[in-house]
Design an enzyme around this catalytic site. Structure first.
Site, PDB file in Angstrom:
ATOM      1  N   LYS A 105       0.907  -1.289   0.130  1.00  0.00           N
ATOM      2  CA  LYS A 105      -0.040  -0.142  -0.006  1.00  0.00           C
ATOM      3  C   LYS A 105       0.811   1.307  -0.063  1.00  0.00           C
ATOM      4  CE  LYS A 105      -0.217   2.144   3.720  1.00  0.00           C
ATOM      5  NZ  LYS A 105       0.965   2.268   4.201  1.00  0.00           N
ATOM      6  N   HIS A 147      -0.685  -4.577   5.883  1.00  0.00           N
ATOM      7  CA  HIS A 147      -0.072  -5.526   6.936  1.00  0.00           C
ATOM      8  C   HIS A 147      -0.812  -5.288   8.058  1.00  0.00           C
ATOM      9  CE1 HIS A 147       2.384  -1.962   8.022  1.00  0.00           C
ATOM     10  NE2 HIS A 147       2.430  -2.616   9.527  1.00  0.00           N
ATOM     11  N   LYS A 201      -1.802  -8.296  11.675  1.00  0.00           N
ATOM     12  CA  LYS A 201      -1.393  -8.298  13.107  1.00  0.00           C
ATOM     13  C   LYS A 201      -2.619  -9.071  13.862  1.00  0.00           C
ATOM     14  CE  LYS A 201       0.570  -3.674  12.725  1.00  0.00           C
ATOM     15  NZ  LYS A 201       1.974  -3.808  13.166  1.00  0.00           N
ATOM     16  N   GLU A 249       2.827   7.097  16.352  1.00  0.00           N
ATOM     17  CA  GLU A 249       4.198   6.428  15.932  1.00  0.00           C
ATOM     18  C   GLU A 249       5.212   7.232  16.569  1.00  0.00           C
ATOM     19  OE1 GLU A 249       4.792   3.945  12.283  1.00  0.00           O
ATOM     20  OE2 GLU A 249       3.335   5.858  11.798  1.00  0.00           O
ATOM     21  N   ASP A 308      -1.203   7.442   3.831  1.00  0.00           N
ATOM     22  CA  ASP A 308      -0.336   6.512   4.211  1.00  0.00           C
ATOM     23  C   ASP A 308      -0.805   5.489   5.431  1.00  0.00           C
ATOM     24  OD1 ASP A 308       1.999   4.990   4.711  1.00  0.00           O
ATOM     25  OD2 ASP A 308       2.675   6.298   6.043  1.00  0.00           O
ATOM     26  N   HIS A 332      -4.843   1.324   6.638  1.00  0.00           N
ATOM     27  CA  HIS A 332      -4.867   0.741   7.874  1.00  0.00           C
ATOM     28  C   HIS A 332      -6.002   1.125   8.928  1.00  0.00           C
ATOM     29  CE1 HIS A 332      -0.740  -0.354   7.068  1.00  0.00           C
ATOM     30  NE2 HIS A 332      -0.305   0.761   7.075  1.00  0.00           N
ATOM     31  N   LYS A 339       2.923  10.927  13.153  1.00  0.00           N
ATOM     32  CA  LYS A 339       4.198  10.580  13.310  1.00  0.00           C
ATOM     33  C   LYS A 339       5.225  11.396  14.612  1.00  0.00           C
ATOM     34  CE  LYS A 339       4.676   8.085   9.388  1.00  0.00           C
ATOM     35  NZ  LYS A 339       4.949   6.697   9.505  1.00  0.00           N
TER      36      LYS A 339
HETATM   37  C1  BG6 Z   1       3.157   1.393   7.010  1.00  0.00           C
HETATM   38  C2  BG6 Z   1       3.371   2.818   6.716  1.00  0.00           C
HETATM   39  O1  BG6 Z   1       2.176   0.960   6.277  1.00  0.00           O
HETATM   40  O2  BG6 Z   1       2.993   1.235   8.339  1.00  0.00           O
HETATM   41  C3  BG6 Z   1       4.437   3.356   7.633  1.00  0.00           C
HETATM   42  O3  BG6 Z   1       3.931   3.102   5.485  1.00  0.00           O
HETATM   43  C4  BG6 Z   1       3.961   3.053   9.128  1.00  0.00           C
HETATM   44  O4  BG6 Z   1       4.451   5.022   7.424  1.00  0.00           O
HETATM   45  C5  BG6 Z   1       4.043   1.477   9.350  1.00  0.00           C
HETATM   46  O5  BG6 Z   1       5.216   3.560   9.868  1.00  0.00           O
HETATM   47  C6  BG6 Z   1       3.401   1.203  10.695  1.00  0.00           C
HETATM   48  O6  BG6 Z   1       3.495  -0.160  10.634  1.00  0.00           O
HETATM   49  P1  BG6 Z   1       3.655  -0.780  11.986  1.00  0.00           P
HETATM   50  O7  BG6 Z   1       3.489  -2.453  11.858  1.00  0.00           O
HETATM   51  O8  BG6 Z   1       5.248  -0.593  12.474  1.00  0.00           O
HETATM   52  O9  BG6 Z   1       2.844  -0.116  12.931  1.00  0.00           O
END
Ligand code: BG6
Length: 513
Positions: free
Chosen positions: A164, A194, A198, A232, A251, A256, A356
């Site tokens: 993605k 992804h 999880k 994050e 993003d 997500h 972020k």
């Molecule tokens: C990704 C984003 O899909 O997911 C990133 O492109 C982000 O910017 C990441 O940091 C977060 O994934 P996780 O699994 O580290 O929470």
């Protein structure tokens, strides 16, 4: 419960598989993919014969690449590095310095695959992982097709995993999908989000559907509002080119966060067959209200970080990160308030909040129930019942559930105090579970945890108007008609004050993280 719960078994993993990673010098490969492959080696879930070919513009040569990947696996793995698990990977890992515009690159891939098949004396399964900046996807598809690397050599297969964001808006997603579908069958395409890999995201469905005590509450009669937060501490991590094209709405929200929302609010499917789950998600996404200009202004907040302290380290202003234009208007933080216009959820606000370089790394769903109606409880209690029940589903770093209830503490007074039922333990999830799961599922041909294109259409049509509206605002800022709003929050905080004012206006507050 269908394949959502089925643990992969080694006999389901095909024997001869070549994994070709485009973008292997990038952040995703070192932070997620290689550590996931190492975990698979520990769990004996790698194919009996396998090769991993990493391609990238700046990828180091073979030996250097192996050393670099070993270091990264050590850095990002939750398990300790052991030679008996790493050595098979080291032996079968190769790098190719690639220029995706150059046909020689694809000729090299083709020759390499054929040489491996000769060595194995069998046709191989081929898994192409698109871990590059999305701007390369079109070129990669065309080149794979031109060199006939898209063909399934039955009984072996060829599959592609596409990261993605799928496109950068609705139109580009449609164009990309048309191109992919012209060159690959739907069964060959695995569109990744992804977060679906999880554990705790998969658990949302199980939690909702297997607990009778919560089922009657899951609607607008009982739920006041829901907050979905993904904070994050990382910044753009060397992915400036990518992030400058996306910002957090493309993003994180477009994929997500809307996927989490869909799992949380969709109707129960007739069974847990992958297609039926996706059908319900599409229906739900389709019911999310689309906004026009003024509504976007009322229902969103955006932010960009300035310097600050994150995890005890001083971090720089986004606009001073390497490669970021000094006047960038790309958002590193956003709040989007959404409504689902169906019978179950009408008028319940859903606050999606992401950023972020925040104070902490946390993904959670916070569900606040309505207050007990005063007429249903004795007066003596009602004055003391300011705290409504809440349910907190924690996705990461811990997978857990926390429920707040009212409780009478021991003593002569009839008072009510909140108590927390905290389930799930203190253990942090062993990462990178999600990619492990998704790689295995692709190899065994299970698409449950991947996204169907009609979901992508819905998700873009929710965020497209927001992005377009912000673009218009940006033009006015650049022409000096509006003041520059950024940066508007220091790194290492919970985001801009605007976000607090935003929810306060609704008479609510953010859950404390
Ligand atoms: C990704 C984003 O899909 O997911 C990133 O492109 C982000 O910017 C990441 O940091 C977060 O994934 P996780 O699994 O580290 O929470």
């Amino acid at each position: 419960m269908s394949s959502i719960q089925k643990a992969p078994r080694s006999h389901e993993i095909p024997e001869n598989t070549i994994i070709i990673i485009f973008g292997a010098s990038g952040d995703l490969t070192r932070r997620k993919l290689l550590p996931a492959i190492y975990h698979l080696s520990r769990e004996e879930l790698l194919p009996k014969n396998f090769k991993i070919i990493g391609l990238g513009r700046r990828i180091p040569l073979n030996n250097e690449f192996k050393t670099e990947m070993q270091l990264r696996v050590r850095q990002y793995c939750s398990h300790k590095m052991e030679d008996k698990y790493w050595n098979p990977i080291k032996l079968n890992l190769h790098s190719i310095r690639a220029n995706y515009n150059d046909e020689d690159t694809f000729l090299l891939i083709k020759n390499k695959i054929e040489a491996i098949e000769k060595e194995w004396n069998e046709k191989s399964n081929r898994l192409f992982y698109f871990a590059t900046n999305p701007s390369h996807f079109t070129l990669l598809i065309m080149k794979l097709s031109k060199f006939k690397l898209n063909i399934n050599h039955l009984p072996s297969w060829t599959r592609i995993i596409i990261e993605k964001p799928f496109g950068l808006d609705l139109n580009s997603a449609k164009e990309l999908n048309n191109l992919i579908r012209t060159n690959f069958n739907e069964t060959q395409i695995y569109r990744v989000d992804h977060f679906l890999g999880k554990e705790a995201v998969q658990n949302i469905l199980v939690f909702r559907m297997s607990n009778l005590i919560f089922q009657p509450l899951w609607n607008r009669e009982f739920i006041d509002h829901i907050q979905i937060t993904t904070f994050e501490t990382v910044g753009v991590e060397g992915r400036v080119d990518f992030f400058e094209q996306t910002g957090v709405v493309r993003d994180m929200v477009q994929s997500h966060m809307l996927q989490i929302l869909a799992f949380l609010t969709m109707e129960h499917p007739r069974s847990l067959e992958p297609e039926l789950i996706r059908d319900e998600k599409v229906k739900l996404l389709n019911s999310i209200r689309r906004y026009n200009g003024d509504e976007i202004q009322k229902n969103t907040v955006r932010g960009q970080y300035s310097e600050g302290i994150v995890n005890s380290n001083l971090t720089v202003t986004y606009r001073n990160e390497d490669g970021v234009p000094i006047d960038s208007l790309v958002e590193t933080f956003a709040v989007v308030k959404l409504f689902i216009d169906n019978y179950r959820w009408r008028d319940v606000p859903f606050y999606l909040r992401t950023g972020k370089r925040m104070s902490t790394r946390k993904t959670e769903i916070f569900i606040q129930l309505k207050k007990v109606n005063d007429s249903h409880i004795p007066m003596i209690l009602s004055k003391q019942l300011p705290i409504p029940n809440t349910i907190q589903l924690e996705i990461q770093p811990r997978a857990g559930i926390n429920i707040t209830l009212g409780w009478k503490p021991a003593g002569l007074l009839t008072e009510v105090e909140p108590i927390n039922l905290d389930l799930g333990g203190k253990a942090k999830i062993k990462e990178p579970k999600a990619y492990e799961r998704l790689l295995v599922d692709t190899m065994r041909g299970d698409s449950t945890l991947f996204i169907r294109f009609d979901e992508i259409i819905e998700m873009w049509s929710i965020v497209d108007p927001i992005i377009k509206y912000w673009k218009e605002v940006d033009k006015k800022i650049m022409n000096g008609l509006l003041p520059d709003p950024f940066p508007n929050y220091p790194a290492g905080t919970h985001g801009p004050d605007l976000a607090n004012e935003f929810i306060k206006k609704d008479g609510r507050a953010w859950n404390k993280l």
